[in-house]
Design a protein around this motif. Structure first.
Motif, mmCIF file in Angstrom:
data_model
loop_
_atom_site.group_PDB
_atom_site.id
_atom_site.type_symbol
_atom_site.label_atom_id
_atom_site.label_comp_id
_atom_site.label_asym_id
_atom_site.label_seq_id
_atom_site.Cartn_x
_atom_site.Cartn_y
_atom_site.Cartn_z
ATOM 1 N N ASP A 267 0.678 -0.872 0.257
ATOM 2 C CA ASP A 267 -0.242 0.079 0.111
ATOM 3 C C ASP A 267 0.334 1.263 0.204
ATOM 4 N N PHE A 268 0.459 2.011 -0.493
ATOM 5 C CA PHE A 268 0.722 3.380 -1.174
ATOM 6 C C PHE A 268 0.432 5.076 -0.923
ATOM 7 N N ARG A 269 0.377 5.678 -0.532
ATOM 8 C CA ARG A 269 -0.323 7.049 -0.728
ATOM 9 C C ARG A 269 -0.045 7.923 -1.267
ATOM 10 N N VAL A 270 -0.879 8.564 -2.821
ATOM 11 C CA VAL A 270 -0.322 9.297 -3.430
ATOM 12 C C VAL A 270 -1.635 10.681 -3.025
ATOM 13 N N SER A 271 -0.293 12.268 -2.520
ATOM 14 C CA SER A 271 -1.264 13.161 -2.422
ATOM 15 C C SER A 271 -0.708 14.117 -3.055
ATOM 16 N N GLU A 272 -1.250 15.530 -3.284
ATOM 17 C CA GLU A 272 -0.526 16.500 -4.271
ATOM 18 C C GLU A 272 -1.133 18.224 -2.531
ATOM 19 N N ARG A 273 0.481 18.311 -2.416
ATOM 20 C CA ARG A 273 -0.083 19.830 -1.650
ATOM 21 C C ARG A 273 1.725 21.165 -0.984
ATOM 22 N N ASP A 274 1.280 21.777 -1.248
ATOM 23 C CA ASP A 274 1.994 22.356 -1.297
ATOM 24 C C ASP A 274 2.959 22.828 -2.960
ATOM 25 N N GLY A 275 2.329 22.974 -3.780
ATOM 26 C CA GLY A 275 3.465 22.378 -5.037
ATOM 27 C C GLY A 275 4.093 21.161 -5.168
ATOM 28 N N ARG A 276 3.878 20.013 -4.028
ATOM 29 C CA ARG A 276 4.936 18.991 -3.964
ATOM 30 C C ARG A 276 3.818 17.849 -4.731
ATOM 31 N N ILE A 277 4.142 16.399 -4.735
ATOM 32 C CA ILE A 277 3.573 15.420 -4.568
ATOM 33 C C ILE A 277 4.055 14.394 -3.231
ATOM 34 N N GLU A 278 3.500 13.632 -2.708
ATOM 35 C CA GLU A 278 3.622 12.731 -2.293
ATOM 36 C C GLU A 278 3.727 11.737 -1.488
ATOM 37 N N ILE A 279 4.528 10.546 -2.179
ATOM 38 C CA ILE A 279 4.333 9.663 -2.370
ATOM 39 C C ILE A 279 4.384 8.913 -0.928
ATOM 40 N N VAL A 280 3.730 8.119 0.130
ATOM 41 C CA VAL A 280 3.638 7.882 1.277
ATOM 42 C C VAL A 280 4.115 6.092 1.187
ATOM 43 N N THR A 281 4.666 5.267 1.991
ATOM 44 C CA THR A 281 4.760 3.779 1.821
ATOM 45 C C THR A 281 5.379 4.065 3.551
ATOM 46 N N ALA A 282 4.744 2.793 4.200
ATOM 47 C CA ALA A 282 4.649 2.624 5.467
ATOM 48 C C ALA A 282 6.524 2.850 5.692
ATOM 49 N N GLU A 283 7.500 3.034 5.091
ATOM 50 C CA GLU A 283 8.546 2.689 5.480
ATOM 51 C C GLU A 283 8.966 4.548 4.925
ATOM 52 N N LEU A 284 8.190 4.694 4.016
ATOM 53 C CA LEU A 284 9.352 5.792 3.829
ATOM 54 C C LEU A 284 7.853 7.267 2.725
ATOM 55 N N ASN A 285 8.670 8.401 2.530
ATOM 56 C CA ASN A 285 8.074 9.490 2.320
ATOM 57 C C ASN A 285 9.376 9.922 1.416
ATOM 58 N N VAL A 286 8.333 10.051 0.021
ATOM 59 C CA VAL A 286 8.871 11.282 -1.617
ATOM 60 C C VAL A 286 8.660 11.978 -1.709
ATOM 61 N N LYS A 287 8.915 13.089 -1.738
ATOM 62 C CA LYS A 287 8.839 14.460 -2.592
ATOM 63 C C LYS A 287 8.932 14.530 -3.539
ATOM 64 N N VAL A 288 7.850 14.906 -4.401
ATOM 65 C CA VAL A 288 8.972 15.157 -5.887
ATOM 66 C C VAL A 288 7.978 16.243 -6.020
ATOM 67 N N TYR A 289 8.743 16.942 -6.513
ATOM 68 C CA TYR A 289 8.851 18.865 -7.081
ATOM 69 C C TYR A 289 9.281 18.951 -8.257
ATOM 70 N N ASP A 290 9.006 20.474 -9.013
ATOM 71 C CA ASP A 290 8.944 20.858 -9.814
ATOM 72 C C ASP A 290 10.618 20.301 -10.443
ATOM 73 N N HIS A 291 11.303 20.601 -11.748
ATOM 74 C CA HIS A 291 12.039 19.973 -12.266
ATOM 75 C C HIS A 291 12.336 18.441 -12.002
ATOM 76 N N PHE A 292 11.528 17.737 -11.245
ATOM 77 C CA PHE A 292 11.697 16.478 -11.170
ATOM 78 C C PHE A 292 12.687 15.748 -10.658
ATOM 79 N N HIS A 293 12.562 16.934 -8.975
ATOM 80 C CA HIS A 293 13.122 17.189 -7.885
ATOM 81 C C HIS A 293 13.095 16.232 -7.083
#
Ligand code: GLC
Length: 789
Positions: free
Chosen positions: A61-87
């Motif tokens: 399971d993982f969750r995806v949301s969009e907030r404060d100009g970034r995408i957040e992908i959350v797994t049980a262990e990690l939180n991955v934040k994706v920004y403009d310019h594919f940072h």
């Protein structure tokens, strides 16, 4: 490059993200492993390292949301934040930053003056590396250490160095400034104060790694072609990073037991009489040996899959004779096929269009040992199958393993041009994309061929490799030299190879080029005794490097180290099984077991063999003592039995025939009695050295050659020990019992305790108390032993 984000969607385990100038993708491999991809070269991943089906990929399971100009992908262990310019930034589940993109631009340390003038005198000019089409800059906090990157030269910790991944056959003395050697393993581990993570840049083109050399605020990896395709692999423990990386790229399968014995090689043992002489001398000097390697001179004019009829009139008969002495033959097979009409291998390959071509489709020719030679296109499945089928020519003669060399691929008349064409399993490409995986694909085909021909666990050695080659082959570090510096550097090189997935590795013991001195050989074999692959190998024209070619003292030191190696074989075999199950290598840097101990994070002149033995070899001429750092805990001096407190450095005695070794309290070390070769004795009683403390150990027994263990044909013995009220309790639990030729008993030697009473399941049993330890026998059945002082 990518610009602003314009949208995203979730698609199965992937999140596709649209940018103004391209597409990015985040894929959840499992809760700890995340892939970052952009289809710059091919629409989909096209990996030679990550094969499917692949058990690293888990539905989670993982969750995806969009907030404060970034995408957040959350797994049980990690939180991955994706920004403009594919940072892309990685955080742990509670928000601690783990690995963040560096937002600034590249800013190399200043270089002053005109380097041309230095070049004029012959110096290598230091220049700032150019920008790359793909370059991922990651911010550095300051305290990071970097490990891995395969067979690179230099120290264990790669911080402050730069490297290139471009498989290179370079016979000049390997020194720290070499950016590339034979293998391309674009994977490294970052150890920070709080956590460790790995980054695997799965791009077979030439890739670049700068570990904070250019600027200490960031490190980067890059390439000028291929996809952006990298995996973030979370620990937080360093061992977990290795385990997860090897789940993704594959693990070294349990090898045949004899392959862990001694191998003897030279360029070149020929004719047959010389091979027999070598075998006899090993026996005459009471030196264990399991294999002799035949280098290029066994062939007919260097034609692969042939024998020189004069030097080796009847290879099968020779191999049969050697078998009586317990010695096997491994033959070298290079990729270059002699361009020679009438030579069946060449003709068949040409007929079927199996060779790489120039850009006009004409078979490409370069020069290697046989003179004009052509290069099989291993990137094409029919060619791999053909080559696999050819292995039978060798195995039918009784050859026990194949040594793949010159498969970077190497060439003598200039490098293969970039535009040499390869079929690449249906999507034609050029040399730039195939070069780094050429040796990998050759090893894969060799492995498959031996497996089909023999049904046993294949034994392949390769010089060139890519990430994942560990599934098919063991590796050696190529053409080292008989220099003390090369002995010294072989330790970080092989430790980093181990951390990069290559559990089964070694280097040419004694050194390949140059003449090995007696003292260097004596010290080298003390390190080699703990390398999973032990092979004494030297070049044509160097002085004899067999142990009896030296004085009595050297020969004795050599024999002593080899006898220790053979004694430890069941332990090494257990470690290889652990490597298959977890990816953890037998030869380990201390930092892998004690990552929080700052004293060991850069330690690379001592290492661990498994988690329980600490090896502190002497790697300098004339030294008869050395400083040894013992990490926390209690340690037993292997030679004297003395008990030492860890967390301190000690000064160890190391006369020429002694390599300081320490065993941690709570250990069990299985051992074999003296043997000339693996399988000489049917071992009904296993020896077990016990070092009192608290600990557990699992020993496994099987037939040592087939894959039957995978269907349950093995025996498992679980040992545990604990100390209570001056008593030591040792428990044996018999686990799986699927292998018929089980041990009948164990002979235990408990070190460092003066014992007055030993009982098994409540009944007193006889024991022998000696200075070395207390020895007694127990049946190979579940039971409890108590030792009283
Ligand atoms: C290469 C190999 C070396 C081998 C020689 C001849 O230099 O690295 O091990 O002995 O070729 O085949």
């Amino acid at each position: 490059m990518w610009g602003k984000r314009t949208g995203y969607e979730k698609e199965g385990r992937r999140v596709r993200i649209q940018f103004e100038h391209g597409e990015g993708q985040i894929e959840i491999v499992n809760p700890w492993v995340i892939n970052v991809f952009s289809p710059l070269h091919t629409q989909e991943h096209e990996s030679r390292a990550v094969e499917h089906p692949n058990f690293a990929f888990e539905d989670c399971d993982f969750r995806v949301s969009e907030r404060d100009g970034r995408i957040e992908i959350v797994t049980a262990e990690l939180n991955v934040k994706v920004y403009d310019h594919f940072h892309v930034d990685f955080y742990d589940a509670v928000g601690t930053p783990l690995c963040l993109d560096y937002r600034g631009s590249r800013d190399p340390f200043l270089r002053r003056g005109n380097v041309d003038i230095a070049e004029g005198e012959g110096h290598e000019a230091m220049r700032t590396t150019g920008h790359h089409k793909i370059q991922i800059l990651k911010a550095m906090e300051g305290g990071e250490k970097f490990y891995g990157l395969g067979d690179k030269t230099g120290p264990l910790n790669k911080k402050g160095y730069e490297y290139e991944m471009w498989n290179t056959d370079d016979p000049s003395p390997h020194v720290e400034s070499h950016k590339s050697l034979y293998k391309s393993i674009p994977f490294f581990i970052t150890l920070k104060e709080r956590a460790a993570y790995g980054l695997f840049f799965d791009n077979p083109f030439k890739t670049f790694f700068d570990m904070g050399k250019e600027n200490s605020d960031y490190y980067y990896f890059g390439a000028d072609d291929g996809n952006l395709d990298y995996y973030f692999i979370y620990g937080p423990d360093m061992k977990n990073v290795v385990t997860r990386y090897t789940a993704l790229t594959g693990r070294t399968p349990l090898p045949q037991l004899w392959t862990l014995g001694a191998h003897q090689s030279r360029w070149s043992y020929a004719p047959e009489a010389r091979v027999m002489e070598i075998a006899d001398k090993f026996r005459e000097h009471d030196l264990p040996l399991d294999a002799i390697h035949l280098d290029i001179d066994y062939m007919d004019g260097y034609r692969v899959f042939t024998w020189d009829g004069e030097r080796f009139p009847d290879p099968a008969a020779m191999i049969e004779k050697l078998k009586e002495q317990g010695i096997k033959i491994v033959t070298i097979i290079d990729p270059g096929v002699k361009k020679d009409k009438g030579y069946s291998i060449y003709d068949e390959g040409l007929d079927k269009g199996y060779y790489a071509t120039d850009r006009d489709g004409v078979t490409y020719v370069n020069t290697v040992w046989p003179g004009d030679s052509v290069y099989p296109d291993f990137s094409n499945e029919p060619v791999r199958q053909w080559w696999a089928g050819n292995q039978k020519i060798m195995t039918d003669a009784g050859v026990a393993g194949i040594w793949n060399d010159m498969n970077e691929p190497a060439s003598f008349t200039g490098p293969l041009p970039d535009d040499v064409r390869f079929k690449n399993d249906g999507r034609e490409t050029d040399h730039r994309e195939v070069h780094n995986v050429y040796g990998h694909l050759m090893s894969q085909s060799t492995y498959d061929g031996i497996l089909n021909a023999t049904g046993k666990r294949p034994f392949v050695i390769t010089r060139a490799a890519y990430a994942g080659t560990q599934k098919y082959s063991t590796v050696w570090t190529g053409d080292n030299q008989s220099f003390w510096e090369h002995l010294r550097m072989s330790i970080p090189m092989t430790l980093n190879l181990g951390l990069s997935g290559f559990a089964f590795n070694g280097c040419d013991v004694g050194g390949f080029s140059h003449d090995c001195t007696p003292e260097l050989l004596a010290r080298w074999v003390q390190v080699g005794a703990f390398s999973p692959l032990f092979r004494n190998h030297t070049a044509i024209g160097t002085r004899d490097q067999e142990p009896w070619a030296y004085d009595e003292q050297t020969l004795n030191a050599y024999r002593k180290a080899m006898k220790l190696r053979y004694r430890m074989l069941p332990y090494l075999y257990d470690l290889m099984r652990e490597a298959e199950n977890t990816g953890l290598p037998p030869m380990r840097p201390l930092v892998l077991e004690y990552p929080q101990d700052e004293s060991v994070q850069e330690l690379d002149d001592q290492f661990l063999f498994g988690s329980m033995m600490l090896i502190a070899p002497v790697v300098e001429q004339g030294k008869r003592h050395r400083a040894v750092y013992l990490p926390e805990g209690k340690w037993y001096d292997y030679a004297s039995g003395e008990v030492l407190e860890g967390g301190q450095a000690i000064l160890a005695d190391a006369p020429l025939d002694v390599c300081p070794i320490y065993v941690s309290a709570g250990s069990f070390l299985p051992a074999y009695p003296d043997q000339k070769y693996v399988g000489e004795l049917k071992i009904k009683e296993l020896l077990l050295d016990v070092y009192p403390g608290t600990g557990e150990y699992v020993h496994t027994q099987d037939d040592g050659e087939s894959f039957d263990y995978r269907s349950g044909s093995y025996n498992e013995y679980r040992f545990s020990q604990s100390e209570k009220d001056g008593e030591l309790e040792i428990k044996l639990e018999k686990g799986n019992s699927g292998y018929a030729e089980a041990y009948s008993s164990f002979r235990l030697t408990v070190h460092g305790l003066s014992v007055s009473w030993v009982e098994l399941n409540g009944e007193a049993i006889p024991f022998l108390a000696e200075i070395r330890g207390t020895t007694f026998h127990i049946p190979a059945e579940s039971g409890t032993v108590r030792l009283k002082r």
